[in-house]
Design a protein around this motif. Structure first.
Motif, PDB file in Angstrom:
ATOM      1  N   THR A  64       3.917  14.743   1.729  1.00 34.58           N
ATOM      2  CA  THR A  64       2.472  14.679   1.580  1.00 34.58           C
ATOM      3  C   THR A  64       1.899  13.536   2.376  1.00 34.58           C
ATOM      4  O   THR A  64       0.835  13.655   2.966  1.00 34.58           O
ATOM      5  CB  THR A  64       2.098  14.480   0.101  1.00 34.58           C
ATOM      6  OG1 THR A  64       2.888  15.350  -0.667  1.00 34.58           O
ATOM      7  CG2 THR A  64       0.634  14.762  -0.105  1.00 34.58           C
ATOM      8  N   PRO A  83       7.125   4.812  10.875  1.00 34.08           N
ATOM      9  CA  PRO A  83       7.948   4.958  12.078  1.00 34.08           C
ATOM     10  C   PRO A  83       8.297   6.430  12.249  1.00 34.08           C
ATOM     11  O   PRO A  83       8.488   7.132  11.281  1.00 34.08           O
ATOM     12  CB  PRO A  83       9.213   4.157  11.761  1.00 34.08           C
ATOM     13  CG  PRO A  83       8.921   3.393  10.544  1.00 34.08           C
ATOM     14  CD  PRO A  83       7.755   4.008   9.859  1.00 34.08           C
ATOM     15  N   ASN A 128       9.137  15.849  -1.222  1.00 35.94           N
ATOM     16  CA  ASN A 128       7.769  16.353  -1.335  1.00 35.94           C
ATOM     17  C   ASN A 128       6.769  15.224  -1.322  1.00 35.94           C
ATOM     18  O   ASN A 128       5.730  15.300  -0.689  1.00 35.94           O
ATOM     19  CB  ASN A 128       7.587  17.169  -2.626  1.00 35.94           C
ATOM     20  CG  ASN A 128       8.144  18.547  -2.455  1.00 35.94           C
ATOM     21  OD1 ASN A 128       8.516  18.928  -1.354  1.00 35.94           O
ATOM     22  ND2 ASN A 128       8.219  19.292  -3.537  1.00 35.94           N
ATOM     23  N   PHE A 177       1.057   4.331  -2.619  1.00 39.46           N
ATOM     24  CA  PHE A 177       0.921   5.754  -2.278  1.00 39.46           C
ATOM     25  C   PHE A 177       1.961   6.562  -3.024  1.00 39.46           C
ATOM     26  O   PHE A 177       1.669   7.610  -3.580  1.00 39.46           O
ATOM     27  CB  PHE A 177       1.196   6.069  -0.796  1.00 39.46           C
ATOM     28  CG  PHE A 177       0.344   5.405   0.215  1.00 39.46           C
ATOM     29  CD1 PHE A 177       0.748   5.361   1.530  1.00 39.46           C
ATOM     30  CD2 PHE A 177      -0.868   4.829  -0.128  1.00 39.46           C
ATOM     31  CE1 PHE A 177      -0.029   4.754   2.500  1.00 39.46           C
ATOM     32  CE2 PHE A 177      -1.644   4.207   0.836  1.00 39.46           C
ATOM     33  CZ  PHE A 177      -1.218   4.172   2.156  1.00 39.46           C
ATOM     34  N   ARG A 186       1.679  14.143   6.061  1.00 42.70           N
ATOM     35  CA  ARG A 186       0.594  15.009   6.493  1.00 42.70           C
ATOM     36  C   ARG A 186      -0.603  14.249   7.019  1.00 42.70           C
ATOM     37  O   ARG A 186      -1.302  14.707   7.899  1.00 42.70           O
ATOM     38  CB  ARG A 186       0.103  15.860   5.329  1.00 42.70           C
ATOM     39  CG  ARG A 186       0.718  17.193   5.285  1.00 42.70           C
ATOM     40  CD  ARG A 186       0.064  17.975   4.166  1.00 42.70           C
ATOM     41  NE  ARG A 186       1.026  18.228   3.119  1.00 42.70           N
ATOM     42  CZ  ARG A 186       1.801  19.305   3.079  1.00 42.70           C
ATOM     43  NH1 ARG A 186       1.724  20.181   4.012  1.00 42.70           N
ATOM     44  NH2 ARG A 186       2.647  19.481   2.102  1.00 42.70           N
ATOM     45  N   ALA A 187      -0.885  13.101   6.419  1.00 43.72           N
ATOM     46  CA  ALA A 187      -2.075  12.371   6.850  1.00 43.72           C
ATOM     47  C   ALA A 187      -1.889  11.995   8.305  1.00 43.72           C
ATOM     48  O   ALA A 187      -1.078  11.163   8.634  1.00 43.72           O
ATOM     49  CB  ALA A 187      -2.218  11.116   5.992  1.00 43.72           C
ATOM     50  N   PRO A 188      -2.663  12.611   9.188  1.00 44.80           N
ATOM     51  CA  PRO A 188      -2.361  12.480  10.616  1.00 44.80           C
ATOM     52  C   PRO A 188      -2.412  11.044  11.106  1.00 44.80           C
ATOM     53  O   PRO A 188      -1.560  10.618  11.853  1.00 44.80           O
ATOM     54  CB  PRO A 188      -3.408  13.347  11.304  1.00 44.80           C
ATOM     55  CG  PRO A 188      -4.476  13.537  10.284  1.00 44.80           C
ATOM     56  CD  PRO A 188      -3.843  13.433   8.955  1.00 44.80           C
ATOM     57  N   GLU A 189      -3.406  10.309  10.659  1.00 46.25           N
ATOM     58  CA  GLU A 189      -3.488   8.944  11.154  1.00 46.25           C
ATOM     59  C   GLU A 189      -2.342   8.124  10.692  1.00 46.25           C
ATOM     60  O   GLU A 189      -1.804   7.312  11.407  1.00 46.25           O
ATOM     61  CB  GLU A 189      -4.743   8.293  10.624  1.00 46.25           C
ATOM     62  CG  GLU A 189      -5.906   8.589  11.469  1.00 46.25           C
ATOM     63  CD  GLU A 189      -7.125   8.408  10.633  1.00 46.25           C
ATOM     64  OE1 GLU A 189      -8.155   8.892  11.060  1.00 46.25           O
ATOM     65  OE2 GLU A 189      -7.019   7.776   9.566  1.00 46.25           O
ATOM     66  N   ARG A 190      -2.044   8.310   9.443  1.00 42.20           N
ATOM     67  CA  ARG A 190      -1.039   7.468   8.873  1.00 42.20           C
ATOM     68  C   ARG A 190       0.290   7.679   9.542  1.00 42.20           C
ATOM     69  O   ARG A 190       1.088   6.790   9.652  1.00 42.20           O
ATOM     70  CB  ARG A 190      -0.906   7.652   7.378  1.00 42.20           C
ATOM     71  CG  ARG A 190      -0.912   6.300   6.744  1.00 42.20           C
ATOM     72  CD  ARG A 190      -1.192   6.293   5.308  1.00 42.20           C
ATOM     73  NE  ARG A 190      -1.733   7.502   4.829  1.00 42.20           N
ATOM     74  CZ  ARG A 190      -1.282   8.080   3.731  1.00 42.20           C
ATOM     75  NH1 ARG A 190      -0.323   7.554   3.064  1.00 42.20           N
ATOM     76  NH2 ARG A 190      -1.812   9.189   3.316  1.00 42.20           N
ATOM     77  N   ALA A 202      -0.026   5.546  12.349  1.00 40.79           N
ATOM     78  CA  ALA A 202      -0.391   4.169  12.033  1.00 40.79           C
ATOM     79  C   ALA A 202       0.710   3.450  11.268  1.00 40.79           C
ATOM     80  O   ALA A 202       1.048   2.325  11.566  1.00 40.79           O
ATOM     81  CB  ALA A 202      -1.674   4.150  11.210  1.00 40.79           C
ATOM     82  N   CYS A 203       1.233   4.097  10.281  1.00 40.37           N
ATOM     83  CA  CYS A 203       2.090   3.336   9.384  1.00 40.37           C
ATOM     84  C   CYS A 203       3.553   3.705   9.422  1.00 40.37           C
ATOM     85  O   CYS A 203       4.391   2.903   9.093  1.00 40.37           O
ATOM     86  CB  CYS A 203       1.635   3.502   7.933  1.00 40.37           C
ATOM     87  SG  CYS A 203      -0.065   3.081   7.701  1.00 40.37           S
ATOM     88  N   GLU A 206       0.833  -1.200   0.000  1.00 41.06           N
ATOM     89  CA  GLU A 206       0.000   0.000   0.000  1.00 41.06           C
ATOM     90  C   GLU A 206       0.863   1.244   0.000  1.00 41.06           C
ATOM     91  O   GLU A 206       0.553   2.233  -0.656  1.00 41.06           O
ATOM     92  CB  GLU A 206      -0.975  -0.005   1.181  1.00 41.06           C
ATOM     93  CG  GLU A 206      -0.383   0.257   2.541  1.00 41.06           C
ATOM     94  CD  GLU A 206       0.151  -0.989   3.210  1.00 41.06           C
ATOM     95  OE1 GLU A 206       0.368  -1.982   2.492  1.00 41.06           O
ATOM     96  OE2 GLU A 206       0.339  -0.968   4.420  1.00 41.06           O
ATOM     97  N   LYS A 207       1.984   1.180   0.706  1.00 42.82           N
ATOM     98  CA  LYS A 207       2.842   2.371   0.736  1.00 42.82           C
ATOM     99  C   LYS A 207       3.496   2.608  -0.614  1.00 42.82           C
ATOM    100  O   LYS A 207       3.640   3.753  -1.053  1.00 42.82           O
ATOM    101  CB  LYS A 207       3.911   2.215   1.814  1.00 42.82           C
ATOM    102  CG  LYS A 207       3.292   2.107   3.176  1.00 42.82           C
ATOM    103  CD  LYS A 207       4.304   2.239   4.288  1.00 42.82           C
ATOM    104  CE  LYS A 207       3.696   1.763   5.571  1.00 42.82           C
ATOM    105  NZ  LYS A 207       4.322   0.555   6.083  1.00 42.82           N
TER     106      LYS A 207
END
Lengths: 155, 693
Positions: A135, A148, A131, A113, A138-142, A145-146, A109-110
């Protein structure tokens, strides 16, 4: 227009496949195996481009993995695509810290992305590794979550 | 290995362990059957879980959808899970939304019914003002967006693009998404409305945004340059900023070069507009020349492969601009020298591009001589080990062929054909045929070349080519005798002639055999005998043609009537419908009751009217198939532009095909020869056949 991006290893196993227009499953399998076969049959001294079924295919090998981009039409500069592949690999490298084939496999999945950030609608839009990474950070959960912690801070 | 990888993938406790375990399981499977079993087990599991959607929380749904995606990537057919993916899209949580969008992009195809369900979600996300959601939404539009998407969503995307407050990374995506929508439905966006404001956005300093916007402009301009006339000016100014003034942030340096991708796009944009006019746009031209010179002079070969590729990528694009501008810049001679060097460089990529660019250059009348200096290198490249390079070399040889060098070029190509590999052959044959026809100063030579083609590569010679030869022979009276002799002799010499050779011989002898009947070894009996020898061994189409010829011969030489009648009788019950029909009709026609009709039907074919060469059409189609749209036109266009030196255009293949069948008594539909000719008028054109009796 870029039509597809593939990461295929030397045994013909697809590690990542992103298509701009979806074909059905049989077509994709057939396409992927043909493409990798052609790549494998070419030597180091030959050029990195060839024509295949109306696409122009640009490929580059990194260790055991082939990065393959299929372009349609006359409006893409081949060397630009070649360097885009390199930029993509560099970004993955920074994201995963010395990326290897296994990283891509287990973190599909990464990897998707990253490709999605750099490519859109068949055009290259972002080639700055930091960059693209930023981006995602920025996704706060990620972030929690994902990724380190040290990666998200190490721009 | 598995341990290390899953450790890294973990990173934190929230990573989807279930997914990682699943992937390890699959990898550890020893055989395909084991893998299939594992997959089936998992699919059953997920199916069961999905049948009770209320019980699943977001995390689990996410995990299952990722598993589905993984299986899909491996190549297994997925027929469930779509609704769950759609549901995930409306989740407020980013990670769930993300996988929902991704699943929809990967699993669904444009035009799928399910996509309608997500249009609304996408609209909500687009207008949500939450940057990440907007990006996700736009990403999926780009993958699966179709016409319906365009109608509903174009205005929202447009707003995002042109809004001053939009963040950089969102604006980028908006630009390309808008392009996608425009491509799907041109009505949804009005270029005239947005052109000026879009070009104004180019004052931005962020190179990433600029790249996206320029790509978008390029996309729009491909449809129509209307509304974008200020674009080349902007492009040149941007190039000046970047290349000359070095105004960019170090962020975008790629091995020391400022965003090569942007430079390449800008240069390409310039080529979409007409060349700059030296009288009115002097300032602009000077600026452009400064940039181009800097690029050309500044490109060195370095050790670093990537830097090399990037700089040369830009260089080749700059060269294209120079070629496109023609005489406006004075850089053509430099470019020619550069290219001359490139095609002999050891590195394959550069050689490839050098040959390709030189083919573009060869369209310029001024450069033709300079290019010819490199003829020997180019011909040498035809034999390169790399098939891609051979292809480019062939293209180039083809486009640089002209009056002065056509004979040596064609003989070179013919000898190359004998050893050429299979996939190049058909194209090669077509090209030789076209070149030979275009530059033939002497039609006899042209006939020789085509015969040689048939002998060397009979099977790859397409129908259009031999029809063409026949048309030319028919139209040129002076050629007819020579052609007939040569073709007949060729047939006699070959122990196993290709079908095309037999066909051509059959047709030619049928029409013009009488011209050579007095020669030694070519009497009517011998003509008939030779053709009859090959009758049994030929394919059905050839046999049909041969029957036509036989009846024509019998008509001209009464002494052959008996033998021909016998042959026709033998085929009266042939299995093939065409052969049988012809045999029957000809037998009846020759029976004596229809002497007048027979005379009219078996008259010589009149000259063919002028029309576009089908061979040329064929190569456009063929090259387009092989290489994508643009290239085929370039080559064919050049030929179309070249002065034909007084040669007449010949009729198209459809005509000839029907012509060869026309001598059967079938009512010549108005379609004979495309309706340009009425049967009555045929008498005037070629009454010679009957008279020669």
């Amino acid at each position: 227009m870029i039509r597809f991006v593939l990461m295929v290893n030397k045994q013909g196993q697809t590690r990542l496949a992103q298509y701009v227009n979806m074909h059905n499953i049989e077509e994709r399998c057939a396409l992927e195996s043909e493409v990798i076969r052609k790549c494998l049959s070419r030597t180091e001294t030959q050029c990195s481009f060839y024509e295949f079924r109306g696409y122009k295919v640009v490929y580059r090998r990194y260790a055991s993995l082939f990065f393959i981009v299929g372009v349609e039409g006359d409006d893409e500069n081949e060397l630009a695509i070649l360097e885009f592949i390199h930029a993509l690999v560099e970004t993955l490298d920074r994201y995963f810290e010395n990326v290897c084939e296994l990283d891509i496999m287990f973190n599909l999945e990464k990897a998707h992305f990253v490709v999605d950030e750099m490519l859109m609608n068949g055009c290259i839009i972002e080639v700055r590794g930091t960059n693209a990474k930023r981006t995602h950070a920025r996704a706060p959960e990620r972030r929690s979550a994902c990724m380190p912690a040290h990666l998200s801070n190490a721009h | 290995r598995g341990r290390r990888a899953s450790g890294r993938a973990g990173g934190g406790t929230m990573a989807m362990r279930g997914l990682v375990v699943f992937i390890s399981d699959i990898r550890n499977c020893q055989s395909k059957e084991q893998e299939q079993k594992r997959i089936d087990k998992e699919m059953a599991n997920i199916r069961q879980k999905f049948s009770k959607p209320g019980d699943l929380n977001g995390y689990q749904r996410k995990k299952y959808v990722w598993k589905i995606l993984y299986m899909f990537m491996l190549g297994y057919e997925i027929d469930f899970g779509h609704m769950e993916s759609v549901g995930l899209i409306s989740s407020p949580k980013y990670s769930e939304k993300m996988v929902g969008y991704m699943a929809c992009s990967l699993l669904l195809r444009e035009g799928d019914e399910l996509l309608r369900l997500i249009i609304n979600s996408i609209k909500n996300d687009l207008t949500s003002q939450v940057d990440n959601f907007m990006c996700l939404a736009m990403g999926s539009i780009c993958t699966v967006g179709g016409k319906e998407f365009a109608e509903t969503l174009a205005s929202d995307v447009q707003k995002i693009l042109l809004d001053k407050m939009t963040k950089v990374f969102v604006r980028k995506k908006a630009a390309l998404t808008l392009l996608r929508l425009y491509r799907k439905n041109q009505e949804s966006v009005n270029p005239l409305e947005i052109a000026d404001r879009t070009l104004a956005l180019l004052d931005e300093s962020n190179l990433g945004v600029l790249t996206a916007i320029i790509s978008m402009v390029l996309g729009f301009v491909t449809f129509s340059p209307e509304g974008w006339e200020r674009a080349p000016q902007r492009a040149i100014m941007l190039l000046t900023r970047i290349v000359i003034n070095k105004e960019y942030s170090n962020d975008y340096l790629y091995y020391g070069i400022p965003s090569p991708w942007l430079q390449i796009r800008l240069l390409r944009l310039i080529t979409f507009f007409p060349p700059l006019d030296p009288t009115h746009e002097r300032v602009l031209i000077d600026r452009l020349v400064t940039v181009l010179e800097r690029i050309i002079k500044g490109t060195d070969v370095t050790k670093n492969v990537n830097k090399n590729n990037a700089t040369h990528g830009v260089l080749f694009e700059a060269i294209n601009v120079v070629i496109h501008q023609g005489r406006a810049t004075d850089l053509l001679p430099q470019v020619v020298t550069l290219l001359g060097r490139f095609i002999s460089i050891r590195e394959a990529n550069i050689r490839y591009l050098g040959l390709e660019t030189m083919a573009k250059l060869s369209q310029h009348p001024d450069c033709a001589d300079d290019i010819k200096k490199h003829q020997s290198t180019i011909l040498f490249s035809l034999k390169d080990a790399d098939v891609s390079i051979r292809r480019r070399a062939l293209d180039l040889v083809y486009s640089m062929c002209d009056d002065t060098n056509c004979r040596p070029t064609i003989s070179e190509l013919l000898s190359y054909l004998a050893n050429a590999d299979y996939n190049l052959r058909e194209e090669l044959v077509l090209k030789i045929a076209i070149l030979a026809e275009r530059f033939a100063d002497d039609y006899a030579w042209y006939v020789d070349v085509v015969l040689q083609l048939i002998k060397t590569a009979g099977e790859q010679v397409s129908e259009e080519i031999w029809y063409r030869v026949v048309q030319i022979i028919t139209n040129e009276e002076a050629l007819q005798k020579y052609a007939t002799q040569t073709v007949f002799r060729a047939l006699l010499e070959e122990p196993q002639p290709a079908d095309k050779l037999v066909r051509i011989c059959a047709y030619v002898l049928g029409e013009f055999g009488h011209l050579v009947a007095d020669e030694r070894g070519m009497s009517s009996r011998e003509q008939f005998g030779a053709l009859l020898d090959h009758y049994a061994g030929s394919d059905l189409q050839t046999r049909a043609l041969l029957l036509s010829t036989f009846v024509k011969l019998a008509h001209v030489y009464p002494e052959l009537e008996g033998d021909v009648a016998r042959t026709l009788r033998a085929s009266l019950s042939a299995l093939d419908q065409e052969v049988q029909q012809r045999a029957i009709e000809y037998s009846v026609l020759s029976s004596g009751r229809f002497a007048e009709l027979k005379a009219a039907v078996l008259e010589m074919m009149p000259a063919f009217p002028e029309r576009e060469s089908a061979v040329l059409k064929r190569i456009k189609v063929r090259v387009a198939d092989e290489t994508g749209q643009g290239r085929g036109d370039v080559v064919a266009e050049r030929l179309a532009r070249q002065p034909s030196g007084g040669q007449r255009e010949r009729a198209n293949s459809g005509a000839a095909e029907r012509a060869s069948g026309a001598t059967s008594g079938r009512a010549a539909s108005g379609d004979l020869l495309g309706g340009d000719l009425d049967v009555g008028g045929g008498g005037g054109g070629g009454g010679g056949g009957v008279d020669a009796m």
